[in-house]
Design an enzyme around this catalytic site. Structure first.
Site, PDB file in Angstrom:
ATOM      1  N   ASP A 142       0.844  -1.205   0.000  1.00 38.96           N
ATOM      2  CA  ASP A 142       0.000   0.000   0.000  1.00 38.96           C
ATOM      3  C   ASP A 142       0.878   1.252   0.000  1.00 38.96           C
ATOM      4  O   ASP A 142       0.601   2.217  -0.711  1.00 38.96           O
ATOM      5  CB  ASP A 142      -0.914  -0.023   1.225  1.00 38.96           C
ATOM      6  CG  ASP A 142      -1.682  -1.333   1.321  1.00 38.96           C
ATOM      7  OD1 ASP A 142      -2.442  -1.625   0.395  1.00 38.96           O
ATOM      8  OD2 ASP A 142      -1.484  -2.078   2.294  1.00 38.96           O
TER       9      ASP A 142
ATOM     10  N   HIS B  40      -4.512  -3.527   6.606  1.00 42.18           N
ATOM     11  CA  HIS B  40      -4.349  -3.776   5.168  1.00 42.18           C
ATOM     12  C   HIS B  40      -5.698  -4.236   4.637  1.00 42.18           C
ATOM     13  O   HIS B  40      -5.974  -5.419   4.479  1.00 42.18           O
ATOM     14  CB  HIS B  40      -3.280  -4.830   4.900  1.00 42.18           C
ATOM     15  CG  HIS B  40      -3.304  -5.280   3.465  1.00 42.18           C
ATOM     16  ND1 HIS B  40      -2.898  -4.475   2.421  1.00 42.18           N
ATOM     17  CD2 HIS B  40      -3.733  -6.427   2.889  1.00 42.18           C
ATOM     18  CE1 HIS B  40      -3.080  -5.112   1.283  1.00 42.18           C
ATOM     19  NE2 HIS B  40      -3.584  -6.293   1.535  1.00 42.18           N
TER      20      HIS B  40
HETATM   21  P1  NAX Z   1      -2.026 -18.213  -4.067  1.00 44.42           P
HETATM   22  O1  NAX Z   1      -3.386 -18.800  -3.888  1.00 44.42           O
HETATM   23  O2  NAX Z   1      -1.410 -18.155  -5.423  1.00 44.42           O
HETATM   24  O3  NAX Z   1      -1.007 -19.006  -3.125  1.00 44.42           O
HETATM   25  C1  NAX Z   1      -1.258 -19.282  -1.793  1.00 44.42           C
HETATM   26  C2  NAX Z   1      -0.544 -20.570  -1.457  1.00 44.42           C
HETATM   27  O4  NAX Z   1      -0.698 -20.785  -0.051  1.00 44.42           O
HETATM   28  C3  NAX Z   1      -1.130 -21.803  -2.166  1.00 44.42           C
HETATM   29  O5  NAX Z   1      -0.096 -22.525  -2.797  1.00 44.42           O
HETATM   30  C4  NAX Z   1      -1.753 -22.580  -1.004  1.00 44.42           C
HETATM   31  O6  NAX Z   1      -1.719 -23.986  -1.218  1.00 44.42           O
HETATM   32  C5  NAX Z   1      -0.861 -22.159   0.143  1.00 44.42           C
HETATM   33  N1  NAX Z   1      -1.429 -22.437   1.469  1.00 44.42           N
HETATM   34  C6  NAX Z   1      -2.714 -22.406   1.886  1.00 44.42           C
HETATM   35  N2  NAX Z   1      -2.804 -22.794   3.162  1.00 44.42           N
HETATM   36  C7  NAX Z   1      -1.547 -23.012   3.589  1.00 44.42           C
HETATM   37  C8  NAX Z   1      -1.005 -23.437   4.822  1.00 44.42           C
HETATM   38  N3  NAX Z   1      -1.777 -23.685   5.881  1.00 44.42           N
HETATM   39  N4  NAX Z   1       0.339 -23.564   4.919  1.00 44.42           N
HETATM   40  C9  NAX Z   1       1.129 -23.329   3.858  1.00 44.42           C
HETATM   41  N5  NAX Z   1       0.666 -22.959   2.650  1.00 44.42           N
HETATM   42  C10 NAX Z   1      -0.657 -22.781   2.521  1.00 44.42           C
HETATM   43  O7  NAX Z   1      -2.098 -16.777  -3.377  1.00 44.42           O
HETATM   44  P2  NAX Z   1      -1.122 -15.525  -3.548  1.00 44.42           P
HETATM   45  O8  NAX Z   1      -1.576 -14.693  -4.681  1.00 44.42           O
HETATM   46  O9  NAX Z   1       0.281 -15.995  -3.516  1.00 44.42           O
HETATM   47  O10 NAX Z   1      -1.499 -14.702  -2.225  1.00 44.42           O
HETATM   48  C11 NAX Z   1      -1.183 -15.176  -0.941  1.00 44.42           C
HETATM   49  C12 NAX Z   1      -1.823 -14.323   0.139  1.00 44.42           C
HETATM   50  O11 NAX Z   1      -1.349 -12.982   0.088  1.00 44.42           O
HETATM   51  C13 NAX Z   1      -3.353 -14.214   0.043  1.00 44.42           C
HETATM   52  O12 NAX Z   1      -3.899 -14.386   1.351  1.00 44.42           O
HETATM   53  C14 NAX Z   1      -3.563 -12.792  -0.409  1.00 44.42           C
HETATM   54  O13 NAX Z   1      -4.821 -12.291  -0.014  1.00 44.42           O
HETATM   55  C15 NAX Z   1      -2.439 -12.090   0.283  1.00 44.42           C
HETATM   56  N6  NAX Z   1      -2.040 -10.764  -0.213  1.00 44.42           N
HETATM   57  C16 NAX Z   1      -1.637  -9.848   0.710  1.00 44.42           C
HETATM   58  C17 NAX Z   1      -1.183  -8.590   0.356  1.00 44.42           C
HETATM   59  C18 NAX Z   1      -0.725  -7.611   1.391  1.00 44.42           C
HETATM   60  O14 NAX Z   1      -0.394  -6.477   0.988  1.00 44.42           O
HETATM   61  N7  NAX Z   1      -0.650  -7.914   2.679  1.00 44.42           N
HETATM   62  C19 NAX Z   1      -1.184  -8.167  -1.053  1.00 44.42           C
HETATM   63  C20 NAX Z   1      -1.200  -9.292  -2.020  1.00 44.42           C
HETATM   64  C21 NAX Z   1      -2.068 -10.454  -1.636  1.00 44.42           C
HETATM   65  O15 NAX Z   1      -3.398 -10.173  -1.988  1.00 44.42           O
END
Ligand code: NAX
Length: 332
Positions: free
Chosen positions: A158, A186
């Site tokens: 952000d 966030h």
């Molecule tokens: P993806 O869905 O591409 O990847 C997430 C990965 O996490 C998947 O491979 C899934 O199998 C794995 N996963 C789920 N549960 C798990 C667990 N208990 N232990 C280990 N791995 C696990 O998502 P991606 O685009 O990489 O985003 C990841 C996260 O970042 C999401 O929650 C998203 O909302 C968040 N974000 C946060 C941002 C921030 O500024 N704080 C911005 C970007 C993003 O939206």
């Protein structure tokens, strides 16, 4: 130099795909710091993770000494120095907010306990997975042997988005704009604030509000553009921000390890001490300075006007509500 152990969760996901490249290349912990990468994802993703490991090997990074892909939290969290907690339960269609929160409480409770049991006590934890602030709060709650100051949530994306908006508007380089603040959660209630930001134009440093000369924009469209930027990226790309999220995670962790220069501050979700009338004991994004000792301090003494105070309260109230909801599904 001994390798440091760095954990990335959600390692088979899209943010990790960009993040791992930068971390392994040396962008975060420095060009001389060897590393061991611990990669955690869930069991069904182990095949995909294997492909990521192949690619990391094929990059032939000189600093990368070891790669440990796993679905086992004990293996993932053992002896780590830094953790990027990226993996989280995404919101599925028709899912209630409460269900999403409950699913994430389960993940971050378990990972908090694993940190408590297996990680180094000075581990630095950055939570990226949403709802990032509340996930970080839960994680810290279940890792009582690790100082609360070692847990943070990412609002750097952000901050970067806001800085870039201002730089584009003023037709300067992003590196000429500093001290943009993100207050609070966030989420769409976050408050991007440039009242204390500075810009260097042709060698002269001015306050951003004086350079922009349009308070209507700064208190209106600017804020909503930053608040809704994530949704705009999803609408255009059909996927959420990944490259920019990974870059922001790198910026956050690099600054935490290396410090930020005198007079500069960055925004991080950290445990609130009630500064500026914010609610205590929630993970609230504040402007922080960071010394060479990896310790952050909330910037004190900034003048906060009524407009800012109101915005800071809205996002603080949301964090209190999220915390209450998360605690109600914690059970112990
Ligand atoms: P993806 O869905 O591409 O990847 C997430 C990965 O996490 C998947 O491979 C899934 O199998 C794995 N996963 C789920 N549960 C798990 C667990 N208990 N232990 C280990 N791995 C696990 O998502 P991606 O685009 O990489 O985003 C990841 C996260 O970042 C999401 O929650 C998203 O909302 C968040 N974000 C946060 C941002 C921030 O500024 N704080 C911005 C970007 C993003 O939206």
């Amino acid at each position: 130099m001994d390798p440091i152990r760095v954990l990335v969760t959600g390692a088979a996901g899209q943010i990790a795909y960009s993040l791992l490249y930068s971390v392994a290349k040396g962008d975060v912990f420095g060009p001389n710091q060897p590393l061991s990468l611990h990669l955690l994802d869930i069991a069904p993703m182990m095949g995909v993770l294997e492909g990521v490991v192949m690619e990391l090997n094929d990059c032939a990074f000189p600093l990368l000494r070891e790669i440990i892909p796993t679905a086992d939290e004990k293996v993932a969290f053992s002896d780590i120095d830094a953790a990027f907690l990226v993996g989280a339960m995404p919101r599925r269609e028709g899912m209630e907010r409460k269900d999403l929160l409950a699913a994430n409480v389960k993940i971050f409770k378990s990972q908090g306990k694993a940190l408590d049991q297996y990680a180094k006590k000075d581990v630095k934890v950055l939570v990226v997975g949403n709802p990032a602030n509340t996930n970080a709060f839960i994680c810290s709650k279940y890792a009582p042997s690790i100082p609360k100051e070692n847990f943070s949530a990412m609002t750097r994306l952000d901050q970067n988005r806001a800085t870039s908006q201002i730089a584009n508007l003023l037709k300067v380089n992003v590196s000429d704009v500093a001290n943009v603040i993100i207050w609070g959660n966030h989420s769409s209630t976050q408050y991007p604030d440039v009242s204390h930001a500075i810009v260097s134009i042709n060698g002269t440093v001015t306050g951003v509000p004086d350079a922009v000369k349009d308070d209507g924009y700064l208190q209106g469209e600017f804020i909503t553009t930053v608040q809704k930027r994530g949704a705009a990226v999803i609408a255009a790309r059909k996927l959420s921000s990944a490259m920019s999220a990974a870059k922001a995670a790198c910026d956050h962790m690099r600054d935490w390890f290396a410090g930020v220069s005198e007079g500069r501050f960055v925004s991080m979700g950290v445990i609130s001490d009630g500064s500026y009338g914010t609610p205590k004991d929630v993970i609230y994004s504040f402007p922080v300075t960071i010394g060479p000792n990896k310790k952050w301090n909330i910037v004190q003494g900034l003048q906060v006007n009524d407009f800012s105070q109101e915005k800071m309260k809205i996002t603080g109230d949301e964090l209190l509500q999220e915390k209450e909801e998360a605690l109600s599904v914690c059970q112990d």
